[in-house]
Design an enzyme around this catalytic site. Structure first.
Site, PDB file in Angstrom:
ATOM      1  N   TYR A  89      45.876  28.294  51.923  1.00 32.43           N
ATOM      2  CA  TYR A  89      45.942  29.607  51.057  1.00 32.43           C
ATOM      3  C   TYR A  89      46.087  29.546  49.731  1.00 32.43           C
ATOM      4  CZ  TYR A  89      46.695  31.596  55.751  1.00 32.43           C
ATOM      5  OH  TYR A  89      46.560  31.839  57.133  1.00 32.43           O
TER       6      TYR A  89
ATOM      7  N   CYS B 129      55.068  36.462  51.049  1.00 33.47           N
ATOM      8  CA  CYS B 129      55.326  37.661  50.065  1.00 33.47           C
ATOM      9  C   CYS B 129      55.705  38.780  51.217  1.00 33.47           C
ATOM     10  CB  CYS B 129      54.174  38.068  49.473  1.00 33.47           C
ATOM     11  SG  CYS B 129      52.796  38.313  50.491  1.00 33.47           S
TER      12      CYS B 129
ATOM     13  N   CYS C  74      55.215  58.263  39.590  1.00 32.92           N
ATOM     14  CA  CYS C  74      54.648  56.917  39.649  1.00 32.92           C
ATOM     15  C   CYS C  74      55.029  56.134  40.677  1.00 32.92           C
ATOM     16  CB  CYS C  74      54.638  56.413  38.193  1.00 32.92           C
ATOM     17  SG  CYS C  74      54.055  54.559  38.097  1.00 32.92           S
TER      18      CYS C  74
HETATM   19  N1  SAH Z   1      48.949  30.266  46.679  1.00 29.52           N
HETATM   20  C1  SAH Z   1      48.134  30.956  45.863  1.00 29.52           C
HETATM   21  C2  SAH Z   1      47.616  32.276  46.289  1.00 29.52           C
HETATM   22  C3  SAH Z   1      48.290  32.915  47.601  1.00 29.52           C
HETATM   23  S1  SAH Z   1      47.609  34.506  47.879  1.00 29.52           S
HETATM   24  C4  SAH Z   1      48.931  31.133  44.755  1.00 29.52           C
HETATM   25  O1  SAH Z   1      50.322  31.024  44.619  1.00 29.52           O
HETATM   26  O2  SAH Z   1      48.583  31.586  43.549  1.00 29.52           O
HETATM   27  C5  SAH Z   1      47.098  34.204  49.391  1.00 29.52           C
HETATM   28  C6  SAH Z   1      45.509  33.580  49.350  1.00 29.52           C
HETATM   29  O3  SAH Z   1      45.117  33.444  50.737  1.00 29.52           O
HETATM   30  C7  SAH Z   1      44.474  34.488  48.637  1.00 29.52           C
HETATM   31  O4  SAH Z   1      43.834  33.680  47.636  1.00 29.52           O
HETATM   32  C8  SAH Z   1      43.358  34.705  49.510  1.00 29.52           C
HETATM   33  O5  SAH Z   1      42.297  34.846  49.033  1.00 29.52           O
HETATM   34  C9  SAH Z   1      43.691  33.773  50.836  1.00 29.52           C
HETATM   35  N2  SAH Z   1      43.144  33.941  52.007  1.00 29.52           N
HETATM   36  C10 SAH Z   1      43.363  35.019  53.066  1.00 29.52           C
HETATM   37  N3  SAH Z   1      42.965  34.945  54.122  1.00 29.52           N
HETATM   38  C11 SAH Z   1      42.658  33.412  54.173  1.00 29.52           C
HETATM   39  C12 SAH Z   1      41.979  32.728  55.210  1.00 29.52           C
HETATM   40  N4  SAH Z   1      41.823  33.217  56.463  1.00 29.52           N
HETATM   41  N5  SAH Z   1      41.725  31.503  54.962  1.00 29.52           N
HETATM   42  C13 SAH Z   1      41.948  30.929  53.749  1.00 29.52           C
HETATM   43  N6  SAH Z   1      42.586  31.600  52.633  1.00 29.52           N
HETATM   44  C14 SAH Z   1      42.654  32.788  52.967  1.00 29.52           C
END
Ligand code: SAH
Length: 475
Positions: A330, A427, A80
């Protein structure tokens, strides 16, 4: 030694590199090794790439086992792709993650770094995920032992409900017990599998695009709610109702049951319409005293407990007093922005996916947060001068990009806007390091806090506080 298909023998593994690959050095040449090995092992490696300064390959034989090894707790370990580091004590996993962050950030060079805070380990090292997705397949992955044991002419069980085998896109490893999520996760998966086999329901064939049962998404939340979404290729009403009723009868703790038809070639349910069979159609999760609505398509941190700690670190690094204009870039479903909102004058969240922004607005409402606004669109398009002028100069920018890190245009914009503080949640410390190198033009790194969200995997989350160089924020 530059030929391919070379087998290196008796290689002592000494460390870990990015992406969880083990590392060895032979005559100054770096060897990246895959295949369940850890520092302290002595192994043979079959090379698949062989360059001048580095090579990579797979371990074929382990001659000596590291004295640090522990017995993996899961029967599926080794096949896995889920928890590849189970052979390492958790304390050692944390040590390697801490080292990874250190290595990435220090490679930036030029940039002075403060001492890193010790990584925040996860209290739960098993059953820590609130979301798991399993795949149905009519092409179970079988080991050579299983094939040999079956004998000639015997009909073998080829239906599987489990996880994709790494690098074999059409093969799925059948799972009996998974330790990534709390019960009733195993009960749900095994109940559906047994019923499907007993009733000859067709598992999906990913090569020929036929079959009925496709995916199973289970969320087990600390509010006690259990949400299940069963993805089927097409409607087959009688069979569907019988299966869903059977599941509800066997697992009464399910609070919401949905089903989704996916006639497409890919597995993504993003553009599909889940239908509610039982319950309210969504679940809720709690972070401190905030509650978040989680729909079948919503993104939410998959380790609730560590997600809460990650947000606490973020809020702490932001150092809010109640007067700040905070941007949450984001923002996903707005969880960080909402989490820090009580300490800010106002929060502006930006996220690409429209549905996530709808969730963010609803989540703000649900938590009685009145000082947060959310906007859907690409951060590069939205974050222009007019936008910042309209919403106020940022005191703190929180940014939490996907693995690829920030787009260079956004980094340039952040340098132009020059907020006093940036809190960078990442991340992927490699892309974070790349972005920090650019931000160094105006910023210094003040604090570094890695957080372990995913025990037994190589994944790392890291939070960095950046301070604009000409400001004195200690006053
Ligand atoms: N801060 C949030 C999510 C982080 S994950 C939390 O902690 O839950 C990163 C996020 O970035 C995702 O939701 C994805 O849809 C968004 N994302 C990716 N590329 C982007 C862009 N160019 N502009 C705006 N958002 C984006």
């Amino acid at each position: 030694m530059r030929k391919k298909n070379v087998v290196l023998t008796d290689v002592p593994v000494t460390g870990y590199a990015a992406e969880g690959k083990a590392l060895a050095k032979i005559d100054g040449k770096v060897i990246f090794i895959e295949g369940g090995v850890m520092p302290g092992d002595v192994v043979d490696v079959r090379l698949s790439k062989n360059k001048k300064d580095w090579a990579e390959g797979k371990a074929t034989t382990i001659h000596t086992y590291s004295p640090d090894r522990v017995e993996p707790f899961c029967e599926h370990f080794g096949l896995c792709g889920g928890c590849k580091w189970q052979m390492m004590p958790y304390s050692l996993q944390l040590q390697y993650k801490q080292q990874q962050v250190q290595d990435h950030l220090s490679r930036i060079g030029r940039m002075p770094l403060p001492e890193m805070n010790p990584i925040l380990g996860s209290e739960l090292t098993e059953k820590y995920r609130n979301k798991l997705e399993f795949t149905f397949s009519n092409k179970a992955y079988l080991t050579t032992e299983e094939i040999a044991a079956a004998g000639d002419g015997e009909i073998m069980q080829r239906s599987a409900l489990g996880f994709h085998v790494p690098r074999l896109f059409d093969k799925v490893l059948d799972i009996n017990t998974c330790y990534l999520q709390d019960e009733p996760t195993n009960l749900i998966r095994n109940t559906i599998k047994e019923y499907a086999l007993a009733n000859n329901l067709p598992f999906y064939d990913i090569r020929n695009h036929e079959g009925w049962l496709r995916n199973l998404v289970i969320r087990v939340l600390r509010t006690g709610e259990v949400m299940v979404n069963l993805v089927l290729h097409h409607e087959s009403k009688e069979e569907r109702i019988a299966l869903l009723d059977h599941l509800l009868a066997k697992v009464p703790s399910i609070t919401t049951l949905l089903y989704t038809f996916n006639p497409k070639k890919n597995d993504s349910i993003f553009d599909l319409e889940p239908k509610v069979y039982f319950g309210k159609g969504y679940a809720e999760e709690r972070l401190e005293d905030f509650t978040f609505k989680i729909g079948p398509k919503s993104f939410f941190q998959t380790n609730t407990h560590q997600g809460e700690r990650l947000y606490q670190v973020t809020r702490d690094f932001a150092g809010l007093t109640g007067n700040e204009v905070v941007y949450d870039l984001y923002c996903g479903t707005g969880s960080i922005g909402i989490f820090v909102s009580r300490m800010a004058k106002k929060v502006i969240g930006i996220e690409l996916i429209k549905e996530a922004i709808d969730d963010a607005i609803e989540n703000a409402d649900r938590n009685d947060v009145k000082n947060a606004q959310f906007y859907a669109g690409d951060v590069i398009d939205i974050c222009d001068d007019a936008f910042f002028a309209a919403h106020g100069a940022p005191d703190v920018i929180i940014t939490d990009p996907p693995r690829a890190g920030m787009h260079e245009k956004l980094v340039q914009k952040l340098l132009e806007i020059a907020a006093p503080k940036i809190v960078y949640v990442s991340c992927n410390p490699a892309t974070q390091a790349r972005d920090l190198a650019l931000l160094h033009e105006k910023y210094t790194v003040e604090k570094i806090q890695p957080v372990d969200m995913f025990p037994h995997t190589h994944h790392i989350e890291n939070v960095v506080l950046l301070k604009r160089r000409d400001t004195d924020l200690t006053s």
